[in-house]
Design a protein around this motif. Structure first.
Motif, mmCIF file in Angstrom:
data_model
loop_
_atom_site.group_PDB
_atom_site.id
_atom_site.type_symbol
_atom_site.label_atom_id
_atom_site.label_comp_id
_atom_site.label_asym_id
_atom_site.label_seq_id
_atom_site.Cartn_x
_atom_site.Cartn_y
_atom_site.Cartn_z
ATOM 1 N N THR A 89 0.846 -1.209 0.000
ATOM 2 C CA THR A 89 0.000 0.000 0.000
ATOM 3 C C THR A 89 0.876 1.252 0.000
ATOM 4 O O THR A 89 0.688 2.162 0.806
ATOM 5 N N ASN A 90 1.830 1.299 -0.899
ATOM 6 C CA ASN A 90 2.799 2.393 -0.913
ATOM 7 C C ASN A 90 2.313 3.620 -1.684
ATOM 8 O O ASN A 90 2.647 4.756 -1.328
ATOM 9 N N ILE A 91 1.550 3.396 -2.744
ATOM 10 C CA ILE A 91 1.189 4.494 -3.648
ATOM 11 C C ILE A 91 -0.302 4.814 -3.498
ATOM 12 O O ILE A 91 -1.149 3.928 -3.610
ATOM 13 N N PHE A 92 -0.585 6.076 -3.232
ATOM 14 C CA PHE A 92 -1.970 6.533 -3.106
ATOM 15 C C PHE A 92 -2.293 7.506 -4.240
ATOM 16 O O PHE A 92 -1.426 8.273 -4.679
ATOM 17 N N TYR A 93 -3.561 7.457 -4.673
ATOM 18 C CA TYR A 93 -4.006 8.269 -5.801
ATOM 19 C C TYR A 93 -4.994 9.334 -5.339
ATOM 20 O O TYR A 93 -5.914 9.071 -4.555
ATOM 21 N N ASN A 94 -4.774 10.531 -5.849
ATOM 22 C CA ASN A 94 -5.590 11.694 -5.517
ATOM 23 C C ASN A 94 -6.910 11.623 -6.288
ATOM 24 O O ASN A 94 -6.920 11.680 -7.514
ATOM 25 N N ALA A 95 -8.015 11.475 -5.587
ATOM 26 C CA ALA A 95 -9.310 11.271 -6.242
ATOM 27 C C ALA A 95 -10.354 12.229 -5.686
ATOM 28 O O ALA A 95 -10.151 12.884 -4.654
ATOM 29 N N ILE A 122 -10.334 10.068 -10.660
ATOM 30 C CA ILE A 122 -8.908 10.047 -10.316
ATOM 31 C C ILE A 122 -8.240 11.220 -11.033
ATOM 32 O O ILE A 122 -8.303 11.322 -12.263
ATOM 33 N N HIS A 123 -7.629 12.099 -10.283
ATOM 34 C CA HIS A 123 -6.956 13.243 -10.893
ATOM 35 C C HIS A 123 -5.647 12.801 -11.565
ATOM 36 O O HIS A 123 -5.182 11.674 -11.384
ATOM 37 N N GLY A 157 9.930 11.299 -5.844
ATOM 38 C CA GLY A 157 9.920 10.333 -6.947
ATOM 39 C C GLY A 157 10.455 10.923 -8.226
ATOM 40 O O GLY A 157 10.929 12.058 -8.265
ATOM 41 N N GLU A 158 10.350 10.144 -9.278
ATOM 42 C CA GLU A 158 10.845 10.593 -10.572
ATOM 43 C C GLU A 158 9.970 11.720 -11.117
ATOM 44 O O GLU A 158 8.806 11.866 -10.748
ATOM 45 N N GLU A 159 10.538 12.501 -12.008
ATOM 46 C CA GLU A 159 9.792 13.596 -12.612
ATOM 47 C C GLU A 159 8.614 13.039 -13.413
ATOM 48 O O GLU A 159 8.736 12.046 -14.126
ATOM 49 N N GLY A 160 7.462 13.669 -13.260
ATOM 50 C CA GLY A 160 6.271 13.232 -13.978
ATOM 51 C C GLY A 160 5.622 11.998 -13.388
ATOM 52 O O GLY A 160 4.847 11.311 -14.071
ATOM 53 N N PHE A 161 5.924 11.682 -12.127
ATOM 54 C CA PHE A 161 5.417 10.469 -11.486
ATOM 55 C C PHE A 161 3.888 10.393 -11.558
ATOM 56 O O PHE A 161 3.323 9.364 -11.932
ATOM 57 N N SER A 162 3.208 11.478 -11.189
ATOM 58 C CA SER A 162 1.746 11.461 -11.152
ATOM 59 C C SER A 162 1.140 11.152 -12.511
ATOM 60 O O SER A 162 0.239 10.313 -12.638
ATOM 61 N N GLU A 163 1.625 11.834 -13.534
ATOM 62 C CA GLU A 163 1.061 11.642 -14.865
ATOM 63 C C GLU A 163 1.334 10.238 -15.387
ATOM 64 O O GLU A 163 0.461 9.601 -15.991
ATOM 65 N N LYS A 164 2.525 9.716 -15.127
ATOM 66 C CA LYS A 164 2.858 8.368 -15.593
ATOM 67 C C LYS A 164 1.957 7.330 -14.928
ATOM 68 O O LYS A 164 1.461 6.403 -15.577
ATOM 69 N N LYS A 165 1.754 7.470 -13.643
ATOM 70 C CA LYS A 165 0.882 6.537 -12.934
ATOM 71 C C LYS A 165 -0.565 6.689 -13.396
ATOM 72 O O LYS A 165 -1.310 5.701 -13.503
ATOM 73 N N ALA A 166 -0.998 7.932 -13.642
ATOM 74 C CA ALA A 166 -2.366 8.172 -14.100
ATOM 75 C C ALA A 166 -2.626 7.486 -15.439
ATOM 76 O O ALA A 166 -3.717 6.947 -15.669
ATOM 77 N N VAL A 167 -1.628 7.484 -16.313
ATOM 78 C CA VAL A 167 -1.777 6.842 -17.624
ATOM 79 C C VAL A 167 -1.968 5.334 -17.460
ATOM 80 O O VAL A 167 -2.839 4.720 -18.096
ATOM 81 N N VAL A 168 -1.156 4.720 -16.586
ATOM 82 C CA VAL A 168 -1.270 3.275 -16.353
ATOM 83 C C VAL A 168 -2.629 2.953 -15.730
ATOM 84 O O VAL A 168 -3.307 1.996 -16.124
ATOM 85 N N LEU A 169 -3.037 3.748 -14.753
ATOM 86 C CA LEU A 169 -4.319 3.518 -14.082
ATOM 87 C C LEU A 169 -5.484 3.714 -15.047
ATOM 88 O O LEU A 169 -6.456 2.943 -15.029
ATOM 89 N N GLN A 170 -5.379 4.713 -15.891
ATOM 90 C CA GLN A 170 -6.442 4.965 -16.871
ATOM 91 C C GLN A 170 -6.613 3.767 -17.800
ATOM 92 O O GLN A 170 -7.741 3.343 -18.086
ATOM 93 N N SER A 171 -5.513 3.201 -18.247
ATOM 94 C CA SER A 171 -5.581 2.041 -19.134
ATOM 95 C C SER A 171 -6.245 0.856 -18.433
ATOM 96 O O SER A 171 -7.100 0.168 -19.006
ATOM 97 N N ALA A 172 -5.864 0.624 -17.175
ATOM 98 C CA ALA A 172 -6.441 -0.493 -16.424
ATOM 99 C C ALA A 172 -7.933 -0.283 -16.179
ATOM 100 O O ALA A 172 -8.732 -1.222 -16.271
ATOM 101 N N LEU A 173 -8.324 0.945 -15.885
ATOM 102 C CA LEU A 173 -9.737 1.239 -15.631
ATOM 103 C C LEU A 173 -10.579 1.088 -16.890
ATOM 104 O O LEU A 173 -11.715 0.615 -16.836
ATOM 105 N N GLU A 174 -10.039 1.501 -18.004
ATOM 106 C CA GLU A 174 -10.787 1.385 -19.258
ATOM 107 C C GLU A 174 -11.052 -0.072 -19.603
ATOM 108 O O GLU A 174 -12.124 -0.421 -20.106
ATOM 109 N N LYS A 175 -10.105 -0.948 -19.310
ATOM 110 C CA LYS A 175 -10.315 -2.376 -19.560
ATOM 111 C C LYS A 175 -11.338 -2.960 -18.592
ATOM 112 O O LYS A 175 -12.093 -3.866 -18.941
ATOM 113 N N ALA A 176 -11.367 -2.433 -17.356
ATOM 114 C CA ALA A 176 -12.269 -2.973 -16.337
ATOM 115 C C ALA A 176 -13.678 -2.419 -16.446
ATOM 116 O O ALA A 176 -14.624 -3.015 -15.928
#
Length: 717
Positions: free
Chosen positions: A117-123, A143-144, A161-180
């Protein structure tokens, strides 16, 4: 946005921003070229994650939650339990997120949320049944694209974290949500805030006006395109210090400027003042070593917020007006009904117009002074540069604003929403002695929403009163409070004072009646004075409890019973009892844990807002068992006999004494020796809303009949 994420910056909040960069942002916005533009929404913030070890979704509202790995679904439901629509919004949205995440692969879960439970998303949760200022028509768990982070479980702080961390994670999460999404069910849609293409303005008029305004701001302070906002502010601080403390040398000026800058920007970031060692006021005074200047130095440092407000306002005003034009073409993606955006803009304009008219019509000069700056933001600029009339068309969008990226930072444009929100806050809640001016029904949900967001606090509602006796309208009020706050969190507070004619019953007698109305015995609290602060504070711990007094608005504003509300908390700090006021006061409540007073919960109870205890006692004193049953909603022989005896005796004594007082023949040797007949007569006339004591005596029987009809739901002509 608030919560874990904290403050989202306007472009004028960044002291390192140059004026050239501000102009570049405006130019890009005008041509539709801002990067990663998303809609800024007006919902309830929540940080979410997933524990891959036990397969549970987790939520966080504060650092304590983050350090513990977040709340599971049961803990979240308990935290927001008993809040009606707000409870449903949080519970159902979180359930929808759980359903979505359960569709992810194990690899996706690990990548998105980490091994523990390391990464939390701003929603943000938007629910039409739990609206803030903007009324959305879709239930969305959004999810913002900014504010996501990996958090240190020891400190609850984000790990660099690395530069652009939020946007990179948002892209991965968006892809997973669209499939679900295809396999999901329920009312809430779970999605990542979509990147939008900002429309270019039709011409350069707004940009030209904004650049001209920016040049004027720069010229007034003697700064150029390469200078920063910090340079702009510091130059003005130097002018103020030179005027207020001309004897101060350069080193002293530097100390004051460092102190006020660190305090202001520390508070802006939500961390509180950032004064470091050597910048405490006493240390500055000691270093300056000019005792005769101490009072001036201390006064100047204390007043820094007012100066910053003055310095920033011209810059803020230019950016605000430009934002309004940018937002005219922005429609909320979360109002999907045909014509819904236009209708919502019209509703907001009408509500703000009503608020402005009410405040201006109140004659309250302090209130009008408070909204002066907000009205200026909603006013036309005449050709000669002067401020014209209020133009509600400057509330130009049903979107709260837009969020965008620039030079590695995330900023927002909020347009007409910001001043509208401030005006509505004053209208609905009042501020610092200024009464709320909105109807009570407009306040309830927003008060509950605010209180619910006070991290780590249990929410308790106290319904205080004399209850001589408790009637059906009181019982209905209690029931409504339990629906709003939860049955476990509502208490009735009353005293053991017996003082005829208005208080003939002792605590045990009142308690027996309350129990017959269905109120649990353990929720009935005896206090010396139900409105006394110190006594009630001893029953609740302010550091972890937010206490709401459910009292009438009229009582709150007019009754002398509330003049004693105050006192001290267990830690010795003041305990402020007051009606809810504007944002900064609410923030103070959140920070210090003040106990607060709110207007009573708006109710749809026939007779509840009009029935007086005096009228009820008059009816019950003469009621037969059938009428008693109808009036009280129950029949109990012992309670009936008790009330008949005490109320009839009281009525006979009061009637004779009042009559004697009226005609000038009252005996001072009578059974109520020393009773102030004139004062009692005055109270009776006020409660019964009669024109004179003789009318009260002559029409008493008719009034009793009307009261019975009123309680039974019969319209009185």
């Amino acid at each position: 946005m608030g919560g874990v994420f904290g403050h989202m910056s306007h472009i004028y909040d960044n002291p390192g921003m140059t004026f050239g960069q501000i102009k570049d942002i405006m130019t890009k916005a005008s041509s539709g070229q801002l990067e990663n533009v998303t809609e800024k929404t007006d919902g309830q913030n929540l940080f979410v994650s997933y524990n891959v070890q036990d397969g549970s979704v987790r939520a966080a509202r504060n650092k304590t939650n983050l350090k513990s790995g977040g709340m599971d679904a049961d803990a979240l439901a308990a935290k927001f339990g008993g809040r009606g629509a707000l409870t449903d919004a949080f519970v159902n949205a979180f359930k929808a997120f759980e359903i979505a995440v359960n569709q992810f692969s194990d690899e996706e879960k690990l990548e998105l949320f980490g091994p523990d439970t390391n990464i939390f998303y701003n929603a943000e949760i938007m629910d039409p049944a739990n609206a803030n200022v903007i009324n959305y028509d879709t239930k969305t768990f959004l999810i913002h694209r900014a504010g996501h982070a990996e958090f240190d479980r020891e400190t609850g702080k984000p790990v660099s974290g690395e530069e652009g961390f939020s946007e990179k994670k948002a892209v991965v999460l968006q892809s997973a949500l669209e499939k679900a999404q295809d396999s999901m069910e329920g009312d809430f849609k779970v999605q990542v805030n979509a990147i939008r293409q900002l429309e270019a303005l039709g011409d350069d008029a707004a940009l030209s006006q904004a650049l001209k305004g920016m040049d004027q701001v720069m010229s007034s302070a003697g700064v150029g395109d390469d200078d920063t906002i910090a340079d702009y502010i510091i130059k003005q601080w130097r002018d103020v210090i030179a005027k207020e403390i001309p004897e101060l040398d350069e080193d002293g000026q530097q100390l004051i400027i460092k102190r006020v800058m660190s305090d202001y920007y520390g508070a802006l970031e939500g961390d509180g003042p950032l004064k470091s060692r050597g910048l405490e006021t006493r240390q500055i005074v000691k270093t300056i070593d000019q005792p005769e200047l101490k009072e001036k130095v201390v006064s100047l440092i204390k007043s820094y917020p007012q100066y910053f407000k003055k310095f920033i306002f011209p810059l803020e005003s230019v950016i605000h007006r430009f934002s309004i034009e940018i937002l005219r073409a922005v429609q909320s993606a979360y109002i999907i009904a045909a014509g819904g955006n236009e209708k919502e803009v019209a509703r907001l304009q009408a509500l703000v117009g009503k608020a402005i008219d009410t405040i201006q019509g109140s004659g309250n000069e302090e209130a009008m002074e408070i909204i002066k700056a907000q009205l200026e933001k909603l006013s036309k600029i005449e050709d000669d540069g002067s401020i014209g009339d209020v133009d509600l068309s400057m509330i130009s969008s049903a979107a709260e604003g837009i969020v965008f990226d620039y030079d590695g930072h995330t900023y927002k444009f909020t347009g007409g929403f910001a001043p509208a929100n401030q005006i509505l806050g004053l209208f609905k809640y009042g501020r610092k002695g200024i009464p709320a001016m909105a109807a009570e029904e407009d306040l309830t949900e927003e008060i509950l929403t605010f209180l619910t967001e006070q991290e780590g606090k249990k929410l308790v509602a106290i319904y205080p009163g004399r209850f001589q006796p408790m009637g059906q309208h009181h019982a209905a009020t209690y029931e409504a409070l339990t629906q709003k706050f939860g049955a476990d969190n509502v208490y009735v507070a009353t005293s053991n004072v017996v003082k005829p004619p208005k208080s003939p019953l002792n605590f045990d007698q009142k308690k027996d009646i309350m129990i017959k109305h269905g109120i649990p015995a353990d929720k009935i609290v005896q206090t010396k004075n139900p409105y006394q602060a110190q006594e009630l504070l001893s029953k609740f711990e302010p550091s972890n409890t937010a206490v709401v007094f459910a009292v009438g608005k009229k009582d709150m504003l007019e009754s002398p019973r509330f003049s004693n509300l105050g006192g001290t908390r267990k830690d010795g700090k003041p305990a402020y009892f007051r009606q809810f006021s504007a944002d900064e006061d609410l923030a103070g409540f959140a920070e210090h844990g003040y106990v607060a007073v709110a207007p009573h919960v708006s109710l749809d109870v026939p007779g509840g807002g009009e029935m007086s205890g005096t009228s009820l006692r008059q009816v019950l004193a003469q009621a037969d068992p059938e009428i008693f049953q109808k009036v009280m909603g129950f029949f109990d022989q012992e309670i009936y006999d008790m009330l008949q005896n005490s109320l009839q005796e009281m009525s006979a004594m009061a009637s004779g004494n009042v009559q004697g007082g009226m005609i000038g023949t009252g005996s001072k040797k009578g059974p109520w020796h020393g009773f102030d007949a004139a004062a009692f007569n005055k109270r009776q006339k006020k409660d019964a809303k009669l024109r004179g004591a003789k009318e009260f005596i002559g029409e008493e029987e008719e009034i009793v009949n009307e009261v019975v009809d009123y309680l039974l739901g019969i319209t009185v002509g």
